[in-house]
Design an enzyme around this catalytic site. Sequence first.
Site, PDB file in Angstrom:
ATOM      1  N   ASP A   1      -8.824   0.682 -24.639  1.00 24.24           N
ATOM      2  CA  ASP A   1      -9.050   0.590 -23.188  1.00 24.24           C
ATOM      3  C   ASP A   1      -9.379   1.948 -22.590  1.00 24.24           C
ATOM      4  OD1 ASP A   1      -8.545  -2.038 -22.834  1.00 24.24           O
ATOM      5  OD2 ASP A   1      -6.422  -1.785 -22.382  1.00 24.24           O
TER       6      ASP A   1
ATOM      7  N   ARG B   1      -2.755  -9.373 -20.536  1.00 26.55           N
ATOM      8  CA  ARG B   1      -3.781  -9.123 -21.571  1.00 26.55           C
ATOM      9  C   ARG B   1      -3.220  -8.246 -22.689  1.00 26.55           C
ATOM     10  NH1 ARG B   1      -6.221  -4.116 -21.317  1.00 26.55           N
ATOM     11  NH2 ARG B   1      -8.122  -4.781 -22.398  1.00 26.55           N
TER      12      ARG B   1
ATOM     13  N   GLU C   1       1.778  -5.831   6.815  1.00 26.14           N
ATOM     14  CA  GLU C   1       2.676  -5.124   7.731  1.00 26.14           C
ATOM     15  C   GLU C   1       4.034  -4.923   7.062  1.00 26.14           C
ATOM     16  OE1 GLU C   1       0.150  -7.957  10.245  1.00 26.14           O
ATOM     17  OE2 GLU C   1       1.038  -7.844   8.271  1.00 26.14           O
TER      18      GLU C   1
ATOM     19  N   PRO D   1       0.821  -1.213   0.000  1.00 28.67           N
ATOM     20  CA  PRO D   1       0.000   0.000   0.000  1.00 28.67           C
ATOM     21  C   PRO D   1       0.858   1.268   0.000  1.00 28.67           C
ATOM     22  CG  PRO D   1      -0.223  -1.188   2.092  1.00 28.67           C
ATOM     23  CD  PRO D   1       0.601  -2.033   1.194  1.00 28.67           C
TER      24      PRO D   1
END
Length: 242
Positions: free
Chosen positions: A172, A157, A115, A88
Site C-alpha cells: 500500500d 481490507r 456540530e 473534524p
Amino acid sequence: MRIDVITIFPDYMAPLREALLGKAIERERISVGVHDLRGWTHDVHRAVDDSPYGGGPGMVMKPQVWGEALDEVCAGSDSPPRLVVPTPAGSPFTQQTAVRWSEEPWLVFACGRYEGIDQRVMDDAARRMPVEEVSIGDYVLVGGEVAALTMIESVVRLLPGVLGNPASAEQDSFSDGLLEGPCYTRPEAWRDLPVPDVLRSGNHAAIDRWRRYQALERTWQRRPDLLEALSDDELDRADRAR
Ligand SMILES: Nc1cc(-c2cccs2)n[nH]1
C-alpha cells in the site's frame, strides 16, 4: 471482527453490504450491526439534539439518547469494544490507525452531526471502554457516516482473507512510509503514451529500483512531510534504490 455503527441515517451505511465489505460479511470475516440512534429516544418527536449551552450555531446531540444507545450496543461481551467517534476535531486517522484497529475484536462507530455530540457521552464511555475521537481529514462533513464508512473499509481490507491478494495490502501507499508510484497495464502504447521500458524488461531488480525511485520522487513532490517522518536508514534504503 465485530463492527457496530450507531447513526440517525442507517440507510447511509448500505455500502457496507456491497462488494469487498459485503463479501467479508458473507464469509463471516466480519459481522456488522447498524443501529438507528432514534431507537433510544422516548419523546414523540424522537429528538436527538438540542441547542448548545453557551449559545452558538447549530445543535448538539443529546447525552441521554447516546448514553442509552451505547449502554445497549456496547454491552454483552466480556471485553468492551473500542468506541470510535468521527469528528473534524479528532486525532488524524492514518494507515497506522487502520493497521492497529485491524487487530481489534470489536469496533463501535458513533456517527454524530458535525456540530458534535455532548462531550459527556465520550467522557462517560471512557470510564468503561477505550474511546478514540478521530478525523479522516481537515475538512468538515455533515455527519460521521461517510467518515465511518471510510475507516471501516480501510480496516476491513487488512483482515486476513478479505483481499484477494494480501500482498497488495503490504505494498500500500504509506505501508513503507512512501506514496505508491505510477502503475501501468496493457496496451503497451495508448494514445501514443508508452509504458516505461523498465517495466517490460523482465529485470526485476531494475523494476524494484525504478518503482522505489518513483515512490520516492512522488512522495518528495506531493507529500514531503512523509519524508520528514522517515527514519535515516529508511531514507538510505530509498536512496540506494536510485
Ligand atoms: N474529518 C471529518 C470528520 C467529520 C465529521 C464527523 C462527524 C460529523 S462531521 N468531518 N470531517
